[in-house]
Motif scaffolding. Structure first.
Motif, PDB file in Angstrom:
ATOM      1  N   LYS A 182      27.071  32.058 -16.531  1.00 51.92           N
ATOM      2  CA  LYS A 182      26.601  30.680 -16.352  1.00 51.92           C
ATOM      3  C   LYS A 182      26.152  30.085 -17.690  1.00 51.92           C
ATOM      4  CE  LYS A 182      24.947  31.199 -11.590  1.00 51.92           C
ATOM      5  NZ  LYS A 182      23.770  31.136 -10.700  1.00 51.92           N
ATOM      6  N   GLU A 183      25.432  30.894 -18.474  1.00 52.96           N
ATOM      7  CA  GLU A 183      24.911  30.416 -19.760  1.00 52.96           C
ATOM      8  C   GLU A 183      26.049  30.027 -20.711  1.00 52.96           C
ATOM      9  OE1 GLU A 183      22.048  32.712 -17.611  1.00 52.96           O
ATOM     10  OE2 GLU A 183      24.036  33.322 -18.337  1.00 52.96           O
ATOM     11  N   LYS A 184      27.073  30.884 -20.771  1.00 54.13           N
ATOM     12  CA  LYS A 184      28.205  30.617 -21.663  1.00 54.13           C
ATOM     13  C   LYS A 184      28.988  29.397 -21.194  1.00 54.13           C
ATOM     14  CE  LYS A 184      30.790  31.446 -25.204  1.00 54.13           C
ATOM     15  NZ  LYS A 184      30.246  31.223 -26.556  1.00 54.13           N
ATOM     16  N   GLU A 185      29.191  29.293 -19.901  1.00 52.59           N
ATOM     17  CA  GLU A 185      29.936  28.140 -19.370  1.00 52.59           C
ATOM     18  C   GLU A 185      29.188  26.843 -19.646  1.00 52.59           C
ATOM     19  OE1 GLU A 185      32.212  26.595 -15.332  1.00 52.59           O
ATOM     20  OE2 GLU A 185      30.991  28.409 -15.227  1.00 52.59           O
ATOM     21  N   LEU A 186      27.871  26.879 -19.494  1.00 49.90           N
ATOM     22  CA  LEU A 186      27.062  25.683 -19.751  1.00 49.90           C
ATOM     23  C   LEU A 186      27.127  25.305 -21.231  1.00 49.90           C
ATOM     24  CD1 LEU A 186      25.303  23.758 -18.072  1.00 49.90           C
ATOM     25  CD2 LEU A 186      23.312  25.133 -18.718  1.00 49.90           C
ATOM     26  N   GLU A 187      27.123  26.311 -22.100  1.00 53.27           N
ATOM     27  CA  GLU A 187      27.245  26.070 -23.552  1.00 53.27           C
ATOM     28  C   GLU A 187      28.578  25.391 -23.877  1.00 53.27           C
ATOM     29  OE1 GLU A 187      28.406  28.718 -27.367  1.00 53.27           O
ATOM     30  OE2 GLU A 187      26.865  29.631 -26.078  1.00 53.27           O
ATOM     31  N   ILE A 188      29.670  25.883 -23.273  1.00 54.62           N
ATOM     32  CA  ILE A 188      31.009  25.308 -23.523  1.00 54.62           C
ATOM     33  C   ILE A 188      31.080  23.885 -22.997  1.00 54.62           C
ATOM     34  CG2 ILE A 188      33.467  25.491 -22.925  1.00 54.62           C
ATOM     35  CD1 ILE A 188      33.042  28.576 -22.850  1.00 54.62           C
ATOM     36  N   VAL A 189      30.531  23.680 -21.772  1.00 47.62           N
ATOM     37  CA  VAL A 189      30.560  22.336 -21.163  1.00 47.62           C
ATOM     38  C   VAL A 189      29.754  21.350 -22.006  1.00 47.62           C
ATOM     39  CG1 VAL A 189      29.823  20.968 -19.169  1.00 47.62           C
ATOM     40  CG2 VAL A 189      30.983  23.140 -18.811  1.00 47.62           C
ATOM     41  N   THR A 190      28.609  21.773 -22.518  1.00 50.69           N
ATOM     42  CA  THR A 190      27.761  20.898 -23.359  1.00 50.69           C
ATOM     43  C   THR A 190      28.498  20.491 -24.634  1.00 50.69           C
ATOM     44  OG1 THR A 190      25.773  21.997 -22.510  1.00 50.69           O
ATOM     45  CG2 THR A 190      25.540  20.717 -24.541  1.00 50.69           C
ATOM     46  N   ARG A 191      29.142  21.467 -25.277  1.00 57.48           N
ATOM     47  CA  ARG A 191      29.894  21.180 -26.502  1.00 57.48           C
ATOM     48  C   ARG A 191      31.060  20.237 -26.212  1.00 57.48           C
ATOM     49  NH1 ARG A 191      31.515  26.404 -28.163  1.00 57.48           N
ATOM     50  NH2 ARG A 191      33.524  26.122 -27.144  1.00 57.48           N
ATOM     51  N   TRP A 192      31.771  20.519 -25.122  1.00 59.30           N
ATOM     52  CA  TRP A 192      32.908  19.669 -24.713  1.00 59.30           C
ATOM     53  C   TRP A 192      32.425  18.245 -24.426  1.00 59.30           C
ATOM     54  CZ3 TRP A 192      33.676  17.035 -20.106  1.00 59.30           C
ATOM     55  CH2 TRP A 192      34.962  16.523 -19.891  1.00 59.30           C
ATOM     56  N   SER A 193      31.265  18.137 -23.773  1.00 56.40           N
ATOM     57  CA  SER A 193      30.698  16.829 -23.400  1.00 56.40           C
ATOM     58  C   SER A 193      30.401  15.979 -24.628  1.00 56.40           C
ATOM     59  CB  SER A 193      29.404  17.019 -22.598  1.00 56.40           C
ATOM     60  OG  SER A 193      29.628  17.842 -21.482  1.00 56.40           O
ATOM     61  N   GLU A 194      29.767  16.606 -25.612  1.00 54.71           N
ATOM     62  CA  GLU A 194      29.420  15.883 -26.842  1.00 54.71           C
ATOM     63  C   GLU A 194      30.673  15.337 -27.522  1.00 54.71           C
ATOM     64  OE1 GLU A 194      27.305  18.812 -29.026  1.00 54.71           O
ATOM     65  OE2 GLU A 194      25.430  18.586 -27.886  1.00 54.71           O
ATOM     66  N   ARG A 195      31.708  16.164 -27.539  1.00 63.55           N
ATOM     67  CA  ARG A 195      32.948  15.728 -28.194  1.00 63.55           C
ATOM     68  C   ARG A 195      33.632  14.600 -27.421  1.00 63.55           C
ATOM     69  NH1 ARG A 195      35.267  20.241 -28.406  1.00 63.55           N
ATOM     70  NH2 ARG A 195      36.981  19.899 -26.958  1.00 63.55           N
ATOM     71  N   GLU A 196      33.608  14.695 -26.085  1.00 62.47           N
ATOM     72  CA  GLU A 196      34.237  13.645 -25.277  1.00 62.47           C
ATOM     73  C   GLU A 196      33.534  12.306 -25.465  1.00 62.47           C
ATOM     74  OE1 GLU A 196      37.111  13.738 -23.185  1.00 62.47           O
ATOM     75  OE2 GLU A 196      37.287  15.483 -24.485  1.00 62.47           O
ATOM     76  N   LEU A 197      32.201  12.322 -25.488  1.00 64.59           N
ATOM     77  CA  LEU A 197      31.448  11.080 -25.712  1.00 64.59           C
ATOM     78  C   LEU A 197      31.700  10.530 -27.116  1.00 64.59           C
ATOM     79  CD1 LEU A 197      28.031  11.946 -23.995  1.00 64.59           C
ATOM     80  CD2 LEU A 197      29.626  10.147 -23.300  1.00 64.59           C
ATOM     81  N   GLU A 198      31.833  11.433 -28.078  1.00 62.67           N
ATOM     82  CA  GLU A 198      32.125  11.023 -29.459  1.00 62.67           C
ATOM     83  C   GLU A 198      33.502  10.354 -29.538  1.00 62.67           C
ATOM     84  OE1 GLU A 198      32.750  13.160 -33.776  1.00 62.67           O
ATOM     85  OE2 GLU A 198      31.441  14.162 -32.335  1.00 62.67           O
ATOM     86  N   LYS A 199      34.477  10.901 -28.803  1.00 65.08           N
ATOM     87  CA  LYS A 199      35.832  10.320 -28.790  1.00 65.08           C
ATOM     88  C   LYS A 199      35.820   8.910 -28.193  1.00 65.08           C
ATOM     89  CE  LYS A 199      39.041  13.221 -27.114  1.00 65.08           C
ATOM     90  NZ  LYS A 199      39.536  14.429 -26.398  1.00 65.08           N
ATOM     91  N   VAL A 200      35.039   8.740 -27.114  1.00 65.58           N
ATOM     92  CA  VAL A 200      34.929   7.418 -26.478  1.00 65.58           C
ATOM     93  C   VAL A 200      34.298   6.422 -27.444  1.00 65.58           C
ATOM     94  CG1 VAL A 200      33.810   6.124 -24.613  1.00 65.58           C
ATOM     95  CG2 VAL A 200      34.859   8.332 -24.131  1.00 65.58           C
ATOM     96  N   GLN A 201      33.253   6.865 -28.169  1.00 63.24           N
ATOM     97  CA  GLN A 201      32.569   5.983 -29.134  1.00 63.24           C
ATOM     98  C   GLN A 201      33.490   5.609 -30.288  1.00 63.24           C
ATOM     99  OE1 GLN A 201      29.668   4.573 -28.638  1.00 63.24           O
ATOM    100  NE2 GLN A 201      29.701   3.500 -30.617  1.00 63.24           N
ATOM    101  N   LYS A 202      34.243   6.595 -30.793  1.00 56.90           N
ATOM    102  CA  LYS A 202      35.181   6.319 -31.895  1.00 56.90           C
ATOM    103  C   LYS A 202      36.240   5.312 -31.476  1.00 56.90           C
ATOM    104  CE  LYS A 202      34.911  10.476 -34.777  1.00 56.90           C
ATOM    105  NZ  LYS A 202      35.591  11.706 -35.214  1.00 56.90           N
TER     106      LYS A 202
END
Length: 733
Positions: free
Chosen positions: A569-589
């Motif tokens: 669960k911890e690793k999956e949450l870490e991956i999802v958090t990292r993926w989330s930050e990048r997706e929001l960054e892509k939308v902002q760009k």
């Protein structure tokens, strides 16, 4: 060899080139040329003979890709156009002469823009106070200021050379009115750096549409300089831009790094063109230094640079017929060496024990050049970097460890450190021990009776035109051939490319083609690792959904579902958090990019339309942000509970197909990572461009069904067009 044998060999060589052609008649019949695949490789190049005949361009009909439909076009109509490429490789002998051309017409060169003075509020500070510099000195100060945060500007040698030239320019242009500038340590270039850094950032942040417009304007300005007319045909020109002034960087530990590269003026330049060709107009207020009409050389302009006093040339481009013929002759010369190599090796091995010291030195040097691909080396001036080759090795450059280990440690070409610990022939080891014997000491030449001219004279006894460089080309290409022969023709295209790169790497290691690991390498590796992690997460997620739909699946295929328990669960949450930050960054760009694009269009639309479009962009951005945040919320919830949404469209077969696709993507990305890691400190491009016969790369592509685009960049495909058309899957070096 007798005259009769020579004639027979020449006749056999000519017969290996098979062509079927029909001459164009007045009715315009199409010319057809069939090229025997190995025609170039088997053909003997003629001696230099002046060529007087007219050379025409080969016209080949080629199918044009279907155009987009227009009101006046038929979607199904296929058009044909003529390809005006000059295929010199169909008959390279026609251009192999002392007279390089009959007519030559070109537009000269492009000069860099004039210096743009700094704003009045941007100054060099000396001893804490702003100072006013003459415009000439301000420009030179700007060169250093722009590099202030670079490794170059931190180099004491760079600083010393820059400041010396800066003071000379300052003196010649009238000096600084406020004070004498005589201490580099008291100079503060930070304001100048901030100004140029801001300009760099502004340039980077320009919208893509504006960058495109600037690029188009630049290309339009340069268009007439890119090509010349050579014997009536269009040929591409190489470096038609004159280098801008600046600070010399040099390669490696160059003693002149930081010295001022002065601005080149039209008066410094000699042009070369046909007698009847119009002379290009020099910039206003200037004249050309000289205009020549020398058709025995293949350059269009030349000048002498002030750093090393070397002559710089404007030549034909890498894909020109002149460069192509030069490359072909180089690789054919290396291929010719294979007929003599056994005799040469037998000779130098016997000379390793010669009673004459000069013979022993020649034999030992030849052994090192042949086996370890050392360059010949030559004398260096005091103002050049202390790089060495075989003949210029000194006492301190080799260390001997009995019984037969030699450690090489010296600076090679471009100040790249050559450090290798190798096993050598026992007699070669004994000889090097003798060459280091007292009274020899550090600083003394290892081969004190030898220089490249003596060595090349020895080589000429076996083969005309043989030099140390031919050995490097031969051994590089021979190594590549052997490596390709050991590759099994199986696997995906990506796997074959990795195998090809591994073979290329062996050649690069042989030739000591190292490179400094790029600063961005580790970040790139991390990015690929994260990408792989995210694909594994997606794959495990799909498998878990399959088990949610039917738990009995795991019993039927334990191996397939084994990895579903690997993701915590911890690793999956870490991956999802990292993926989330990048997706929001892509939308902002995307939002920022759309705003910049609209800002650029503002001049051509009304105020009302601009406001409307601005609101539309904001609304679209808000929708995307909300949608992305909702998805992130869902994924984080799934990660915490490790229970996933099941859509009505899901079936076991569809999910399995998606898993298979992800497996393929993970495999290809892992191969990409492996390739990147293994090649990080090796320069594959140098050996591929200069030492490996390009026909080997073409052969590999055709034999292993790998698109040539995967092995050659666009530039190399243009440069080696002759190899692509002349080699087949069975070609051998």
């Amino acid at each position: 060899m007798t005259d009769q044998k020579l004639k027979k060999e020449k006749s056999d060589s000519i017969n290996s080139v098979k062509r079927k052609s029909k001459t164009d008649d007045e009715s315009g019949s199409k010319k057809k040329i069939k090229i025997e695949k190995d025609n170039v490789s088997n053909k003997k190049l003629k001696k230099s003979i002046p060529i007087k005949k007219e050379i025409t361009t080969t016209k080949v009909k080629k199918e044009k890709i279907k155009k987009e439909s227009t009101p006046n076009s038929d979607d199904n109509e296929e058009e044909e156009e003529e390809d005006d490429t000059f295929k010199w490789w169909e008959n390279p002998d026609d251009l192999d002469g002392e007279v390089k051309w009959e007519t030559l017409e070109h537009s000269g060169v492009i000069f860099p823009p004039e210096y743009e003075p700094l704003p009045k509020n941007v100054k060099l500070y000396y001893d804490g106070k702003p100072v006013t510099l003459p415009i000439e000195a301000e420009e030179v100060a700007g060169f250093f200021g722009a590099l202030l945060e670079s490794e170059h500007a931190k180099n004491p040698v760079f600083q010393k050379n820059f400041f010396k030239d800066f003071q000379n320019v300052l003196k010649d242009s009238g000096g600084c009115p406020e004070t004498d500038i005589n201490s580099f340590e008291k100079c503060d270039f930070s304001k100048i750096f901030q100004y140029y850094d801001k300009k760099r950032e502004e340039k980077k942040s320009l919208p893509a549409s504006e960058k495109k417009l600037i690029k188009e304007e630049k290309e339009k300005l340069e268009e007439k300089y890119k090509y010349c007319l050579l014997d009536g045909r269009k040929e591409q020109v190489g470096n038609f831009r004159i280098e801008p002034p600046g600070l010399f960087r040099g390669r490696g530990a160059h003693p002149k790094t930081g010295a001022l590269k002065r601005r080149v003026q039209p008066e410094d330049i000699t042009l070369n063109l046909g007698k009847d060709a119009p002379i290009p107009t020099p910039p206003n207020g200037h004249n050309w230094g000289e205009v020549r009409h020398d058709n025995t050389v293949a350059w269009l302009a030349m000048w002498k640079e002030n750093i090393m006093g070397n002559v710089k040339y404007v030549r034909f481009s890498q894909n020109s017929s002149f460069k192509g013929i030069s490359d072909l002759k180089k690789f054919e010369k290396a291929r010719e060496l294979k007929k003599h190599i056994d005799k040469i090796r037998a000779d130098y091995r016997s000379k390793l024990k010669s009673n004459l010291m000069i013979d022993r030195q020649i034999a030992t040097a030849t052994y090192l050049i042949d086996v370890f691909a050392l360059r010949a080396g030559g004398e260096k001036r005091d103002d050049e970097a202390d790089t060495v080759g075989c003949c210029s090795l000194r006492f301190e450059h080799i260390f001997l460890k009995p019984p037969n280990i030699v450690i090489f440690d010296f600076l090679g070409k471009d100040s790249i450190r050559f450090y290798q610990e190798v096993q050598v022939d026992q007699q070669a080891f004994k000889n090097m021990k003798i060459f280091k014997k007292d009274p020899k000491k550090p600083g003394d030449d290892l081969f004190d009776r030898l220089d490249p001219s003596i060595l090349n004279k020895y080589f000429q006894e076996f083969m005309t035109g043989l030099t140390a460089k031919v050995f490097r080309t031969y051994n590089a290409s021979k190594t590549m051939q052997d490596q390709i022969d050991s590759i099994v023709n199986e696997g995906t295209v990506n796997e074959k490319v990795v195998a090809f790169n591994a073979a290329n790497r062996e050649v690069a290691i042989l030739c000591n083609h190292q490179r400094t690991i790029p600063k961005a390498h580790q970040a790139g590796v991390q990015k690929i690792n994260e990408k792989i992690e995210e694909m594994i997460w997606q794959k495990i997620k799909l498998k878990r959904i399959m088990l949610q739909m039917d738990k009995t699946m795991k019993k039927k295929d334990m191996a397939f579902f084994e990895e579903t328990s690997d993701l915590t669960k911890e690793k999956e949450l870490e991956i999802v958090t990292r993926w989330s930050e990048r997706e929001l960054e892509k939308v902002q760009k995307k939002f920022e990019k759309d705003k910049e694009k609209l800002k650029f269009e503002k001049k051509s639309i009304s105020t009302e339309e601009y406001k409307k479009k601005t609101e539309e962009i904001k609304e679209e951005h808000k929708k995307k942000v909300d949608k992305t945040k909702e998805m992130i919320k869902q994924f984080k919830s799934e990660a915490r509970k490790q229970k996933y949404e099941e859509k009505s469209t899901y079936t076991a077969e569809k999910l399995k197909a998606q898993v298979d696709k992800l497996d393929e993507r993970i495999k290809n990305t892992s191969l990409q990572l492996k390739d990147k890691e293994e090649n990080s400190a090796v320069s594959l491009g140098t050996s591929k461009m200069n030492y490996i016969d390009p026909r080997l790369t073409v052969m590999f592509a055709k034999k292993f069904d790998v698109p040539i685009e995967k092995l050659f960049t666009k530039t190399l495909r243009e440069k080696f067009a002759w190899a692509i058309e002349s080699a087949d899957a069975d070609w051998r070096f």
